[in-house]
Write a protein that holds these residues in place. Structure first.
Motif, PDB file in Angstrom:
ATOM      1  N   PHE A 102      28.550  -0.301 -15.733  1.00 11.81           N
ATOM      2  CA  PHE A 102      28.795  -1.887 -15.649  1.00 11.81           C
ATOM      3  C   PHE A 102      29.452  -2.212 -16.937  1.00 11.81           C
ATOM      4  O   PHE A 102      29.138  -3.059 -17.963  1.00 11.81           O
ATOM      5  CB  PHE A 102      27.397  -2.462 -15.550  1.00 11.81           C
ATOM      6  CG  PHE A 102      27.249  -4.023 -15.363  1.00 11.81           C
ATOM      7  CD1 PHE A 102      26.615  -5.052 -15.967  1.00 11.81           C
ATOM      8  CD2 PHE A 102      28.351  -4.547 -14.389  1.00 11.81           C
ATOM      9  CE1 PHE A 102      26.897  -6.248 -15.688  1.00 11.81           C
ATOM     10  CE2 PHE A 102      28.275  -5.902 -13.918  1.00 11.81           C
ATOM     11  CZ  PHE A 102      27.653  -6.784 -14.618  1.00 11.81           C
ATOM     12  N   GLY A 103      30.658  -1.605 -17.283  1.00 14.60           N
ATOM     13  CA  GLY A 103      31.287  -2.007 -18.476  1.00 14.60           C
ATOM     14  C   GLY A 103      32.679  -2.041 -18.307  1.00 14.60           C
ATOM     15  O   GLY A 103      33.352  -2.287 -17.256  1.00 14.60           O
ATOM     16  N   ARG A 104      33.576  -1.715 -19.458  1.00 15.27           N
ATOM     17  CA  ARG A 104      35.205  -1.499 -19.153  1.00 15.27           C
ATOM     18  C   ARG A 104      35.318  -0.470 -18.030  1.00 15.27           C
ATOM     19  O   ARG A 104      34.804   0.653 -18.063  1.00 15.27           O
ATOM     20  CB  ARG A 104      35.459  -1.335 -20.744  1.00 15.27           C
ATOM     21  CG  ARG A 104      37.159  -1.303 -20.669  1.00 15.27           C
ATOM     22  CD  ARG A 104      37.476  -1.054 -21.949  1.00 15.27           C
ATOM     23  NE  ARG A 104      37.232   0.327 -22.484  1.00 15.27           N
ATOM     24  CZ  ARG A 104      37.648   0.868 -23.708  1.00 15.27           C
ATOM     25  NH1 ARG A 104      38.238   0.105 -24.548  1.00 15.27           N
ATOM     26  NH2 ARG A 104      37.079   2.019 -23.937  1.00 15.27           N
ATOM     27  N   VAL A 105      36.455  -0.796 -17.622  1.00 15.20           N
ATOM     28  CA  VAL A 105      36.988   0.131 -16.425  1.00 15.20           C
ATOM     29  C   VAL A 105      37.552   1.524 -17.118  1.00 15.20           C
ATOM     30  O   VAL A 105      38.308   1.117 -18.326  1.00 15.20           O
ATOM     31  CB  VAL A 105      38.179  -0.706 -15.543  1.00 15.20           C
ATOM     32  CG1 VAL A 105      38.800   0.461 -14.723  1.00 15.20           C
ATOM     33  CG2 VAL A 105      37.623  -1.763 -14.835  1.00 15.20           C
ATOM     34  N   VAL A 106      37.297   2.527 -16.689  1.00 15.32           N
ATOM     35  CA  VAL A 106      37.805   3.474 -17.118  1.00 15.32           C
ATOM     36  C   VAL A 106      38.703   4.377 -16.224  1.00 15.32           C
ATOM     37  O   VAL A 106      38.718   4.374 -15.058  1.00 15.32           O
ATOM     38  CB  VAL A 106      36.394   4.757 -17.401  1.00 15.32           C
ATOM     39  CG1 VAL A 106      37.201   6.074 -18.010  1.00 15.32           C
ATOM     40  CG2 VAL A 106      35.500   4.208 -18.262  1.00 15.32           C
ATOM     41  N   LEU A 107      40.026   4.879 -16.928  1.00 14.79           N
ATOM     42  CA  LEU A 107      41.039   5.486 -16.074  1.00 14.79           C
ATOM     43  C   LEU A 107      40.977   6.782 -16.023  1.00 14.79           C
ATOM     44  O   LEU A 107      42.031   7.587 -15.654  1.00 14.79           O
ATOM     45  CB  LEU A 107      42.185   4.824 -16.509  1.00 14.79           C
ATOM     46  CG  LEU A 107      42.229   3.494 -16.922  1.00 14.79           C
ATOM     47  CD1 LEU A 107      43.787   2.892 -17.275  1.00 14.79           C
ATOM     48  CD2 LEU A 107      42.090   2.619 -15.642  1.00 14.79           C
ATOM     49  N   THR A 108      39.935   7.769 -16.487  1.00  9.78           N
ATOM     50  CA  THR A 108      40.036   9.015 -16.552  1.00  9.78           C
ATOM     51  C   THR A 108      38.826   9.525 -15.665  1.00  9.78           C
ATOM     52  O   THR A 108      37.607   8.901 -15.321  1.00  9.78           O
ATOM     53  CB  THR A 108      39.742   9.587 -17.875  1.00  9.78           C
ATOM     54  OG1 THR A 108      38.672   8.941 -18.492  1.00  9.78           O
ATOM     55  CG2 THR A 108      41.043   9.452 -18.859  1.00  9.78           C
TER      56      THR A 108
END
Length: 125
Positions: A102-108
């Protein structure tokens, strides 16, 4: 626990379209950031697209930008990947993934704790 089940893969000619779906079980799907990744034979898994829990923000790999669209329907606990103008280099196993933090979108891929089994997409030339 979260279970993810992908569907919609298949064989398509170059220039064609497919729509992948990822159905999620478990509570609070609307709080998950969701991502799509793919892995081609002999290659590492790579990021394709991601969408924030509110669907307010989307992210795309440069290789698919303008051709693929990620979306979600929180009422149906489902995330989609619409793939247009497919190319042979899009051939891979596509997997959806959930980030429950429930936080910033991660791209890895390391940022996602739950994964589906994957669905094969094959684009013929």
């Amino acid at each position: 626990q979260v279970q993810l089940v992908e569907s919609g893969g298949g064989l398509v000619q170059a220039g064609g379209s497919l729509r992948l779906s990822c159905a999620a079980s478990g509570r609070a799907f609307s709080h998950y950031n969701m991502g799509w990744f793919r892995q081609a034979p002999g290659k590492e898994r790579e990021f394709v697209a991601a969408v924030s829990w509110s669907a307010g923000t989307t992210y795309y790999a440069d290789s698919v930008k303008g051709r693929f669209t990620i979306s979600r329907d929180n009422a149906k606990n489902t995330v989609y990947l619409q793939m247009n103008s497919l190319k042979p280099e899009d051939t891979a196993v596509y997997s959806c993934a959930a980030d429950l933090r429930f936080g910033r979108v991660v791209l890895t891929s390391s940022g996602y704790a739950y994964w589906g089994q994957g669905t094969q997409v094959t684009v013929s030339s």
